[in-house]
Design a protein around this motif. Structure first.
Motif, short mmCIF file in Angstrom:
data_model
loop_
_atom_site.label_atom_id
_atom_site.label_comp_id
_atom_site.label_asym_id
_atom_site.label_seq_id
_atom_site.Cartn_x
_atom_site.Cartn_y
_atom_site.Cartn_z
N CYS A 13 0.22 3.54 3.43
CA CYS A 13 0.64 3.19 4.80
C CYS A 13 1.76 2.15 4.81
O CYS A 13 2.17 1.68 5.88
CB CYS A 13 -0.55 2.71 5.62
N CYS B 297 0.85 -1.19 0.00
CA CYS B 297 0.00 0.00 0.00
C CYS B 297 0.89 1.25 0.00
O CYS B 297 1.72 1.41 0.89
CB CYS B 297 -0.90 -0.01 1.23
N CYS C 27 -6.39 -1.36 0.56
CA CYS C 27 -5.61 -1.75 1.73
C CYS C 27 -6.55 -1.97 2.90
O CYS C 27 -7.35 -1.10 3.24
CB CYS C 27 -4.61 -0.65 2.05
N CYS D 53 -5.22 0.61 6.19
CA CYS D 53 -5.61 2.04 6.26
C CYS D 53 -6.92 2.31 5.53
O CYS D 53 -7.44 3.42 5.60
CB CYS D 53 -4.49 2.93 5.71
ZN ZN Z 1 -2.68 1.22 3.57
#
Ligand code: ZN
Ligand code: ZN
Length: 275
Positions: free
Chosen positions: A210, A207, A233, A236
């Motif tokens: 994050c 991702c 994701c 997050c």
């Molecule tokens: Zn993420």
């Protein structure tokens, strides 16, 4: 332009989004043709240190902004967004006031915003990215208005920049987040900056927002025709859309593909992800 018009014919429900994009692309192209390719003086050591430290490399002073042209671009961008109902009247009016302000005031707004959001240099940590009381929509107007100028600096820097060591989710040139991606014929994923439209390689199942790289926590789904894909994701809850060029007849066209995938945004949001 042709592709956008075809998209409108094929998916009439996207017509208003396509019309706004056509107006923006047309304006940005005209501005960009007037902006010269800047000569940017940077030391090789500085460049290496920036990239090694995860700091982007286009400084505000390296963006060739001609202020009367920027002011016009800023105003026209706000007009287009307002005309296509992407900017509400009170916000539009507040932004118009900022655009009409003294030359130095707008200059300061743009410089503060860029420095606070790019991370190129040590920005004043107490400075807010937008002036007090300004509508949040000012972000979008600044981003679109700066693009034709900023992308010239990226063009100038890209020629002499080695990005293979860049492993970050943010843009190596301007520090903004990716807002689209492309999967190349060799199955590599390249992220595309939402501000300057530069591209850089990034692991397919990590991702960018994050840095979560647990494959079990990345959800990926494609459109029925296989042209587009979403990577979401589960840590997050953010997602990124991509154009899958592995079996495609043309390369990615950001201005077309971001609009053609609006139904995918709806699908991702329905699954509980955030744009
Ligand atoms: Zn993420
Ligand atoms: Zn960028």
């Amino acid at each position: 332009m042709v592709e956008l018009k075809q998209l409108k014919g094929a998916q009439p429900e996207l017509a208003s989004a396509v019309d706004m994009q056509l107006a923006l692309v047309d304006m940005q192209r005209r501005v960009q043709s007037r902006v010269p390719l800047p000569w940017i003086q940077v030391e090789a050591d500085w460049l290496r240190a920036q990239l090694a430290g995860g700091r982007p490399i286009v400084r505000f002073r390296d963006i060739p902004i001609e202020w009367s042209d920027f002011r016009l671009t800023f105003r026209q961008t706000a007009d287009i967004l307002h005309r296509h109902e992407a900017l509400e009247r009170p916000d539009y009016e507040a932004i118009a006031v900022i655009g009409r302000d003294e030359r130095q005031a707008l200059e300061l707004v743009v410089a503060t915003w860029y420095e606070a959001t790019s991370g190129v240099e040590n920005a004043d940590p107490t400075a807010e990215r937008l002036p007090a009381g300004a509508p949040a929509a000012l972000d979008q107007v600044l981003l679109l208005a700066l693009r034709p100028f900023l992308s010239r600096s990226v063009e100038a820097m890209a020629e002499r920049t080695e990005l293979s060591g860049w492993t970050h989710g943010h843009c190596p040139f301007c520090g903004w987040e990716p807002d689209f991606a492309v999967i190349t014929p060799s199955a590599e994923r390249r992220l595309i900056c939402g501000r300057c439209v530069a591209q850089w390689a990034f692991p397919t199942l990590t991702c960018p927002f994050c840095a979560n790289d647990d494959r079990a926590l990345i959800t990926s789904f494609a459109t029925r025709d296989g042209k587009y894909r979403v990577y979401a994701c589960d840590v997050c809850r953010r997602y990124l859309k991509a154009y899958d060029a592995r079996h495609a007849a043309r390369p990615v066209l950001v201005t077309v593909d971001t609009i053609a995938t609006l139904p995918l945004d709806a699908a991702a949001i329905q699954r509980g992800y955030l744009g």
